[in-house]
Write an enzyme that holds these catalytic residues in place. Structure first.
Site, PDB file in Angstrom:
ATOM      1  N   HIS A 190      -1.297  -0.164  -9.197  1.00  0.00           N
ATOM      2  CA  HIS A 190      -2.056  -1.097  -8.344  1.00  0.00           C
ATOM      3  C   HIS A 190      -2.606  -2.272  -9.166  1.00  0.00           C
ATOM      4  CE1 HIS A 190      -4.219  -1.092  -4.244  1.00  0.00           C
ATOM      5  NE2 HIS A 190      -4.234  -2.313  -4.719  1.00  0.00           N
ATOM      6  N   GLU A 230      -3.074   7.605  -5.885  1.00  0.00           N
ATOM      7  CA  GLU A 230      -3.487   6.627  -6.888  1.00  0.00           C
ATOM      8  C   GLU A 230      -4.743   7.120  -7.594  1.00  0.00           C
ATOM      9  OE1 GLU A 230      -3.757   2.623  -5.355  1.00  0.00           O
ATOM     10  OE2 GLU A 230      -1.650   2.605  -4.791  1.00  0.00           O
ATOM     11  N   ARG A 277       0.834  -1.195   0.000  1.00  0.00           N
ATOM     12  CA  ARG A 277       0.000   0.000   0.000  1.00  0.00           C
ATOM     13  C   ARG A 277       0.872   1.250   0.000  1.00  0.00           C
ATOM     14  NH1 ARG A 277      -3.639  -2.570  -1.382  1.00  0.00           N
ATOM     15  NH2 ARG A 277      -5.737  -2.780  -0.516  1.00  0.00           N
TER      16      ARG A 277
HETATM   17  P1  NAD Z   1      -2.010 -11.154   4.990  1.00  0.00           P
HETATM   18  O1  NAD Z   1      -2.960 -10.613   5.983  1.00  0.00           O
HETATM   19  O2  NAD Z   1      -2.073 -12.612   4.634  1.00  0.00           O
HETATM   20  O3  NAD Z   1      -0.497 -10.841   5.452  1.00  0.00           O
HETATM   21  C1  NAD Z   1      -0.107  -9.637   6.014  1.00  0.00           C
HETATM   22  C2  NAD Z   1       0.943  -9.946   7.064  1.00  0.00           C
HETATM   23  O4  NAD Z   1       1.496  -8.704   7.532  1.00  0.00           O
HETATM   24  C3  NAD Z   1       0.399 -10.685   8.284  1.00  0.00           C
HETATM   25  O5  NAD Z   1       1.078 -11.920   8.486  1.00  0.00           O
HETATM   26  C4  NAD Z   1       0.642  -9.710   9.441  1.00  0.00           C
HETATM   27  O6  NAD Z   1       0.973 -10.374  10.660  1.00  0.00           O
HETATM   28  C5  NAD Z   1       1.797  -8.886   8.908  1.00  0.00           C
HETATM   29  N1  NAD Z   1       1.982  -7.595   9.558  1.00  0.00           N
HETATM   30  C6  NAD Z   1       1.042  -6.717   9.979  1.00  0.00           C
HETATM   31  N2  NAD Z   1       1.628  -5.626  10.523  1.00  0.00           N
HETATM   32  C7  NAD Z   1       2.971  -5.809  10.427  1.00  0.00           C
HETATM   33  C8  NAD Z   1       4.103  -5.050  10.802  1.00  0.00           C
HETATM   34  N3  NAD Z   1       3.973  -3.862  11.389  1.00  0.00           N
HETATM   35  N4  NAD Z   1       5.330  -5.564  10.534  1.00  0.00           N
HETATM   36  C9  NAD Z   1       5.479  -6.755   9.939  1.00  0.00           C
HETATM   37  N5  NAD Z   1       4.441  -7.534   9.585  1.00  0.00           N
HETATM   38  C10 NAD Z   1       3.198  -7.065   9.815  1.00  0.00           C
HETATM   39  O7  NAD Z   1      -2.188 -10.263   3.682  1.00  0.00           O
HETATM   40  P2  NAD Z   1      -1.639 -10.533   2.215  1.00  0.00           P
HETATM   41  O8  NAD Z   1      -2.682 -11.225   1.423  1.00  0.00           O
HETATM   42  O9  NAD Z   1      -0.301 -11.132   2.286  1.00  0.00           O
HETATM   43  O10 NAD Z   1      -1.577  -9.028   1.677  1.00  0.00           O
HETATM   44  C11 NAD Z   1      -0.705  -8.077   2.275  1.00  0.00           C
HETATM   45  C12 NAD Z   1      -1.077  -6.684   1.834  1.00  0.00           C
HETATM   46  O11 NAD Z   1      -0.819  -6.541   0.439  1.00  0.00           O
HETATM   47  C13 NAD Z   1      -2.583  -6.379   1.958  1.00  0.00           C
HETATM   48  O12 NAD Z   1      -2.903  -5.879   3.236  1.00  0.00           O
HETATM   49  C14 NAD Z   1      -2.819  -5.335   0.892  1.00  0.00           C
HETATM   50  O13 NAD Z   1      -2.737  -4.037   1.436  1.00  0.00           O
HETATM   51  C15 NAD Z   1      -1.693  -5.555  -0.099  1.00  0.00           C
HETATM   52  N6  NAD Z   1      -2.184  -6.047  -1.391  1.00  0.00           N
HETATM   53  C16 NAD Z   1      -1.875  -5.330  -2.516  1.00  0.00           C
HETATM   54  C17 NAD Z   1      -2.317  -5.773  -3.759  1.00  0.00           C
HETATM   55  C18 NAD Z   1      -1.971  -5.043  -5.011  1.00  0.00           C
HETATM   56  O14 NAD Z   1      -2.730  -5.072  -5.962  1.00  0.00           O
HETATM   57  N7  NAD Z   1      -0.827  -4.412  -5.092  1.00  0.00           N
HETATM   58  C19 NAD Z   1      -3.099  -6.944  -3.851  1.00  0.00           C
HETATM   59  C20 NAD Z   1      -3.364  -7.650  -2.681  1.00  0.00           C
HETATM   60  C21 NAD Z   1      -2.903  -7.186  -1.458  1.00  0.00           C
END
Ligand code: NAD
Length: 316
Positions: free
Chosen positions: A290, A269, A240
């Site tokens: 994105h 964005e 993000r």
């Molecule tokens: P997820 O919930 O499976 O994994 C996120 C991980 O981050 C979790 O294991 C959590 O414990 C960890 N976390 C939270 N706060 C933290 C911190 N301060 N330090 C270290 N780790 C921390 O989610 P995911 O499916 O792996 O997706 C991750 C992120 O990617 C989503 O939240 C979303 O914002 C982003 N995303 C972006 C796109 C895109 O199109 N670019 C698509 C999907 C997801």
């Protein structure tokens, strides 16, 4: 006339497979939002389907009189005010895990493009410039160390791909994780967990962000973190905008600290040339709007998943 069927409203663009599925269902009504049907949706919708375009703020939520469910195609729910939804008794769903392969593929693509200067070299050729190969050396990623910040669904898939494709090692930082053992999934000889972010930054050749945007991750990568990073690291943000301090990133690029930065998530964005002129002056920056989950396969799969879920919810 009035219909007694539950209404599902589609507020953000969904794949045609998802909208077709809803249209074919005779037990529900469905509407894709338009200028003329907004009021009907506020009055009648029991469920809304969103992605990340529509901000579901407290004010927006208060306009709905029948709303029970907000379903998001995607993982990050930072565009939805979860507290306001909770207060209003509205349940919020997302699609964890479904887009992990696609986002990990994008992150890996960005790393390879930056390491081998692919977009930069292609641009030179398009502009009619001669590319002198001896002056255009890239970097090998074979055997290098990937640092994954946020080892959830996407982070784990990327780690697997890195180990498989690059035969490298992975260092993970995720103090909140509660799932299966990473070392068991990835192999203890290939994976190391660190409790301090600095311990990752100091060793990673590629640093990739996969955390949600929260109060604790806003500005997670700022000036101090760039200082900690290895010289000639690659930074990837497919998570993000706001997690990376964009001014600090610019400074890191201007001081040639980084081989490059691959950014699929920006503070502004969609990203424009006007907004990001100074970042885009650096040929070793790649910005994408994105598109992490934007593959035909995943848009169809997760759109249909949301459509099926919404029908289950409103039909009880
Ligand atoms: P997820 O919930 O499976 O994994 C996120 C991980 O981050 C979790 O294991 C959590 O414990 C960890 N976390 C939270 N706060 C933290 C911190 N301060 N330090 C270290 N780790 C921390 O989610 P995911 O499916 O792996 O997706 C991750 C992120 O990617 C989503 O939240 C979303 O914002 C982003 N995303 C972006 C796109 C895109 O199109 N670019 C698509 C999907 C997801």
């Amino acid at each position: 006339g009035t219909s007694l069927k539950p209404l599902v409203a589609i507020l953000d663009p969904y794949h045609p497979d998802a909208t077709a599925k809803l249209e074919a269902n005779n037990e529900i009504d469905s509407l894709v939002v338009s200028k003329s049907n907004r009021q009907e949706i506020y009055d009648r919708a029991q469920a809304i389907m969103v992605r990340s375009d529509t901000a579901i703020s407290p004010v927006e939520l208060s306009k709905f009189s029948q709303l029970k469910y907000v379903v998001k195609q995607g993982v990050g729910v930072d565009n939805i005010d979860l507290e306001a939804a909770k207060q209003a008794g509205i349940e919020v769903y997302n699609t964890p895990g479904l887009n992990a392969e696609a986002v990990a593929e994008l992150a890996l693509s960005l790393a390879l493009c930056l390491a081998r200067r692919i977009t930069e070299i292609d641009r030179s050729i398009r502009e009619g410039k001669a590319v002198v190969r001896s002056q255009t050396l890239g970097r090998s990623l074979f055997g290098k160390t990937l640092g994954v910040i946020g080892m959830g669904n996407i982070g784990i898939v990327l780690a697997k791909k890195w180990i498989g494709a690059m035969e490298g090692t992975v260092v993970g930082y995720d103090p909140h994780y509660q799932g299966d053992s990473w070392s068991e999934i990835l192999g203890a000889h290939r994976f190391r967990q660190v409790d301090q972010l600095n311990n990752l930054l100091q060793v990673a050749d590629v640093v990739s962000l996969h955390v949600p945007l929260t109060d604790s991750t806003k500005g997670l990568i700022a000036r101090d973190e760039f200082t900690q990073m290895k010289q000639d690291a690659i930074l990837l943000n497919c998570a993000r905008g706001g997690i990376v301090d964009e001014e600090a990133l610019l400074e890191a690029l201007e001081s040639n600290k980084l081989v490059g930065a691959g950014l699929d998530a920006m503070e502004i964005e969609p990203p424009t040339r006007e907004a990001y002129g100074s970042l885009l002056k650096h040929p070793n920056v790649i910005i994408t709007p994105h598109i992490g989950a934007s593959t035909r396969e995943i848009q169809s799969l997760s759109g249909v998943f949301v459509a099926d879920l919404v029908v289950d919810l409103v039909m009880g």
